[in-house]
Design a protein around this motif. Structure first.
Motif, PDB file in Angstrom:
ATOM      1  N   GLY A  82      -1.390   4.386 -18.428  1.00 54.40           N
ATOM      2  CA  GLY A  82      -2.435   5.399 -18.311  1.00 54.40           C
ATOM      3  C   GLY A  82      -3.204   5.341 -17.009  1.00 54.40           C
ATOM      4  N   GLU A  83      -2.663   4.665 -16.006  1.00 58.03           N
ATOM      5  CA  GLU A  83      -3.347   4.554 -14.711  1.00 58.03           C
ATOM      6  C   GLU A  83      -2.436   5.100 -13.620  1.00 58.03           C
ATOM      7  OE1 GLU A  83      -6.451   3.420 -14.395  1.00 58.03           O
ATOM      8  OE2 GLU A  83      -6.652   2.928 -16.513  1.00 58.03           O
ATOM      9  N   PHE A  84      -2.867   4.943 -12.360  1.00 58.70           N
ATOM     10  CA  PHE A  84      -2.022   5.363 -11.250  1.00 58.70           C
ATOM     11  C   PHE A  84      -2.370   4.487 -10.057  1.00 58.70           C
ATOM     12  CE2 PHE A  84      -0.147   8.156  -8.058  1.00 58.70           C
ATOM     13  CZ  PHE A  84       0.983   8.591  -8.725  1.00 58.70           C
ATOM     14  N   ASP A  85      -1.389   4.231  -9.187  1.00 60.66           N
ATOM     15  CA  ASP A  85      -1.644   3.376  -8.036  1.00 60.66           C
ATOM     16  C   ASP A  85      -1.207   4.081  -6.748  1.00 60.66           C
ATOM     17  OD1 ASP A  85      -2.030   1.421  -6.212  1.00 60.66           O
ATOM     18  OD2 ASP A  85      -0.852  -0.122  -7.236  1.00 60.66           O
ATOM     19  N   LEU A  86      -2.191   4.672  -6.052  1.00 59.53           N
ATOM     20  CA  LEU A  86      -1.886   5.379  -4.808  1.00 59.53           C
ATOM     21  C   LEU A  86      -1.595   4.419  -3.665  1.00 59.53           C
ATOM     22  CD1 LEU A  86      -4.651   8.137  -4.883  1.00 59.53           C
ATOM     23  CD2 LEU A  86      -2.206   8.532  -4.968  1.00 59.53           C
ATOM     24  N   SER A  87      -1.907   3.117  -3.864  1.00 61.79           N
ATOM     25  CA  SER A  87      -1.802   2.181  -2.748  1.00 61.79           C
ATOM     26  C   SER A  87      -0.388   1.639  -2.571  1.00 61.79           C
ATOM     27  CB  SER A  87      -2.783   1.023  -2.926  1.00 61.79           C
ATOM     28  OG  SER A  87      -2.373   0.199  -3.987  1.00 61.79           O
ATOM     29  N   VAL A  88       0.574   2.012  -3.444  1.00 62.25           N
ATOM     30  CA  VAL A  88       1.910   1.411  -3.320  1.00 62.25           C
ATOM     31  C   VAL A  88       2.549   1.701  -1.962  1.00 62.25           C
ATOM     32  CG1 VAL A  88       2.547   1.153  -5.750  1.00 62.25           C
ATOM     33  CG2 VAL A  88       2.946   3.327  -4.597  1.00 62.25           C
ATOM     34  N   SER A  89       2.273   2.900  -1.390  1.00 62.93           N
ATOM     35  CA  SER A  89       2.975   3.211  -0.137  1.00 62.93           C
ATOM     36  C   SER A  89       2.513   2.323   1.012  1.00 62.93           C
ATOM     37  CB  SER A  89       2.838   4.687   0.220  1.00 62.93           C
ATOM     38  OG  SER A  89       1.525   5.117   0.072  1.00 62.93           O
ATOM     39  N   SER A  90       1.225   1.941   1.047  1.00 63.96           N
ATOM     40  CA  SER A  90       0.824   1.042   2.127  1.00 63.96           C
ATOM     41  C   SER A  90       1.116  -0.417   1.763  1.00 63.96           C
ATOM     42  CB  SER A  90      -0.643   1.246   2.509  1.00 63.96           C
ATOM     43  OG  SER A  90      -1.489   1.042   1.425  1.00 63.96           O
TER      44      SER A  90
END
Lengths: 336, 319
Positions: A69-77
């Motif tokens: 139920g979450e999201f992680d926008l930081s994976v690309s960096s």
């Protein structure tokens, strides 16, 4: 009310969709020789698994955060930082470089997960800030430019074909997928993960250690980005801080969603995600064989991402139902 | 609304933390201003205001999305870049036609995304990431990967970048569009309904608010404002390609967050975002003058975003 209906109705078509899409992609690959004079070789299958090695784990990690139920926008960096740390610290021993990259990932994951769980924050803005912080650190470590990795043999060894179609790099990814499948399916942690994604309050009441799991989820997602990032940097013998935008994120989010992970949380598994990654990898290979320019790939991936997001949209079926009622086709509503 | 709440509420730790944070930011700014050579000059102030204008116009538009409870859009940089490209390309039809076409395109792009989010409940972040990919693909396809320059012999667009009464034209545009949007959000039914939608979606649905239309409006305004900024960016750089995407998306989001708007919607204001944009531009300018690298600048922005998100949340929760 409608949610209950939906959860009962979706799985039938929804659970098979990832494999149907993969089958379509494989048929399309098989049809390539009909269109062009090109014959598909084992080298193409090798390429597909290499692509799987580069992005599969990111999709798995992101998929796990979405299931929770979450999201992680930081994976690309984090992907870039993993490569940068590995190249900078692994000059003597590549394993040490990998360990350092994974260590950095644990720090990032614990920090983000700790903030999100501790303050009950929305993960989108936190990981957006995290994305910038991690990207900034990557730039600083690389002094704003690409860093070369002198130990070429490591990359050659990692990418050397095994059984013609695999490499150490792709076997590592596939192995981790197998472990993740078993853990998500048979261990308690898998069930708890789906529980906190499906209904967090109920999970908390039922005694699921929600906060600890959340921190774990963000550690896993940082690790899942850092490991393939590090391996890819060894393979290319270079690490770059260049902001490649959301390419890694777009690919892995699309793969996870095609793989049957629901954006409303609580649903999805590793096998489906693997099918999603393979589908996109086959697609990339077809585009490469056809020598399509880069923008075609970005159009197709972007379009697919919007399309699967719409398919998973919680109010879509409701919207269609109300529209159908408006056009007086009421047979649809008779109880089954 | 918000102000009444602050006056009646007893003093809490979160307020102290916020006050401390603001004091710290002020101290750093004043210290930086006093010790950075070349900061306190008229030309540098103009540079800051100009930079703040481009980001600020995007950020105040984005604020409507934030207030409506749809988090933010990750397609703003791409929208600005393709708007600049379309503007410079359509200049051959005349300045007014070029501006109107670009704004119309921006409005349409946003409205479509808003419809998908509002009518079907699709996740705004993922939809806008996908839209960004689509826009990048389209832009490369249609421009054949080349950057767009204004047609030869056309000079009318230069007015959009030239100084008026000592300040660059974009600064005036920023002020005017900010005031207009602030009035719309405070004084019109649309504005009040956006606040209600962001504050409590269930209540908004129960009150039969036109959720789809409001979401289309929120994304439409954000994208319209971004296109407007794109026109000014295109006119200022006289050369447009996807390289313009740069950091507009993150800077605009950072401005809205630093202004103290609640990420979850319903609380905040246009004015807060405008101040946030000026603050972000000031800090970026100061770091640049002090010789910080790209990495340092990105890092500082990221830290500011994380700290502000935590503090805003603490304050919201203590209500």
């Amino acid at each position: 009310m409608s949610t209950v209906e939906r959860t009962r109705r979706r799985p039938r078509g929804g659970e098979l969709a990832p494999y149907a899409i993969l089958a379509i992609m494989i048929v399309a690959l098989a049809l390539v020789p009909v269109v062009t004079q090109y014959t598909v070789r084992t080298a193409n299958v090798y390429d597909i698994f290499q692509n799987f090695a580069s992005y599969g784990l990111v999709a798995l990690a992101l998929g796990i955060t979405i299931i929770a139920g979450e999201f992680d926008l930081s994976v690309s960096s984090m992907y870039l930082l993993g490569g940068m740390v590995a190249v900078l610290t692994g000059a003597g021993s590549p394993m040490l470089g990998i360990a350092a990259a994974l260590g950095a990932a644990v720090v990032v994951g614990v920090t983000q997960g700790g903030l999100i769980a501790g303050f009950r924050l929305n993960s989108m803005p936190v990981t957006l800030g995290g994305y910038l912080v991690v990207l900034g650190i990557t730039y600083i470590l690389g002094h704003n430019k690409s860093v070369l990795y002198d130990n070429y043999t490591v990359g050659l060894r990692l990418d050397e074909p095994v059984l013609q179609i695999f490499s150490i790099r792709s076997l590592v990814s596939l192995g981790i997928f197998v472990v993740a499948t078993l853990v998500l399916r048979y261990l308690r942690v898998g069930r708890d993960l789906r529980a906190i994604g499906g209904d967090r309050r109920a999970a908390r009441v039922a005694g699921v250690p929600v906060d600890r799991l959340l921190v774990g989820v963000f550690v896993v997602s940082a690790l899942g980005a850092a490991l393939p990032g590090a391996l890819l940097s060894y393979s290319l013998a270079t690490a770059s801080p260049t902001n490649i935008g959301f390419d890694v994120l777009t690919f892995s989010a699309t793969a996870a969603l095609i793989g049957g992970v629901s954006l409303s949380g609580g649903k999805g598994g590793a096998v489906g995600i693997a099918a999603g990654v393979l589908s996109l990898s086959v697609l990339q290979e077809i585009l490469a064989i056809l020598r399509s320019p880069d923008y075609v790939s970005s159009l197709i991936t972007g379009g697919l991402l919007v399309a699967v997001t719409i398919v998973w949209a919680p109010e879509l079926s409701q919207w269609f139902r109300t529209t159908r009622i408006a056009t007086s086709v009421e047979d649809e509503r008779t109880p089954a | 609304m918000a102000r009444v709440g602050i006056e009646r509420r007893p003093f809490r730790v979160a307020d102290a933390a916020l006050a401390l944070w603001i004091a710290m930011l002020a101290a750093v700014t004043v210290y930086g201003a006093a010790t950075t050579t070349g900061f306190l000059t008229v030309s540098n102030m103009k540079a800051i205001l100009t930079a703040a204008s481009f980001v600020g116009i995007i950020a105040v538009g984005l604020t409507v999305i934030v207030l409506s409870g749809n988090l933010f859009s990750l397609a703003l940089g791409q929208t600005a870049a393709i708007s600049a490209m379309v503007f410079l390309y359509t200049l051959r039809l005349g300045l007014v036609a070029a501006i109107l076409l670009t704004l119309l395109l921006g409005l349409t792009i946003g409205a479509v995304q808003g419809f998908v989010v509002g009518a079907w409940g699709a996740n705004p972040i993922i939809v806008t990431i996908g839209a960004a990919g689509l826009m990048e693909g389209m832009a490369v396809w249609l421009s054949h990967g080349q950057s767009i320059v204004p047609p030869a012999g056309q000079t009318s667009w230069e007015h959009l970048a030239n100084p008026v009464l000592g300040l660059p034209a974009p600064v005036y545009v920023f002020i005017v569009v900010t005031v207009i949007l602030a009035v719309v959000m405070r004084r019109t039914r649309f504005g009040r309904q956006i606040y209600l939608l962001g504050e409590n979606r269930t209540a908004a649905r129960a009150a039969a608010l036109p959720i789809t239309l409001l979401t289309v409006g929120a994304f439409g305004i954000a994208s319209l404002y971004t296109a407007g900024s794109g026109v000014l960016i295109g006119a200022t750089s006289a050369n447009a390609s996807l390289l313009l995407v740069g950091s507009y998306t993150y800077d605009a989001i950072a401005a809205a967050l630093v202004g103290g708007n609640a990420v979850t919607g319903g609380r905040g204001s246009i004015a807060r975002t405008a101040l946030g944009a000026i603050f972000i531009a000031t800090i970026s300018d100061m770091l640049l003058l002090r010789g910080y690298s790209t990495g340092g600048q990105i890092l500082v922005r990221g830290i500011i975003v994380v700290v502000v998100v935590v503090l805003t949340n603490l304050r919201e929760r203590s209500r």
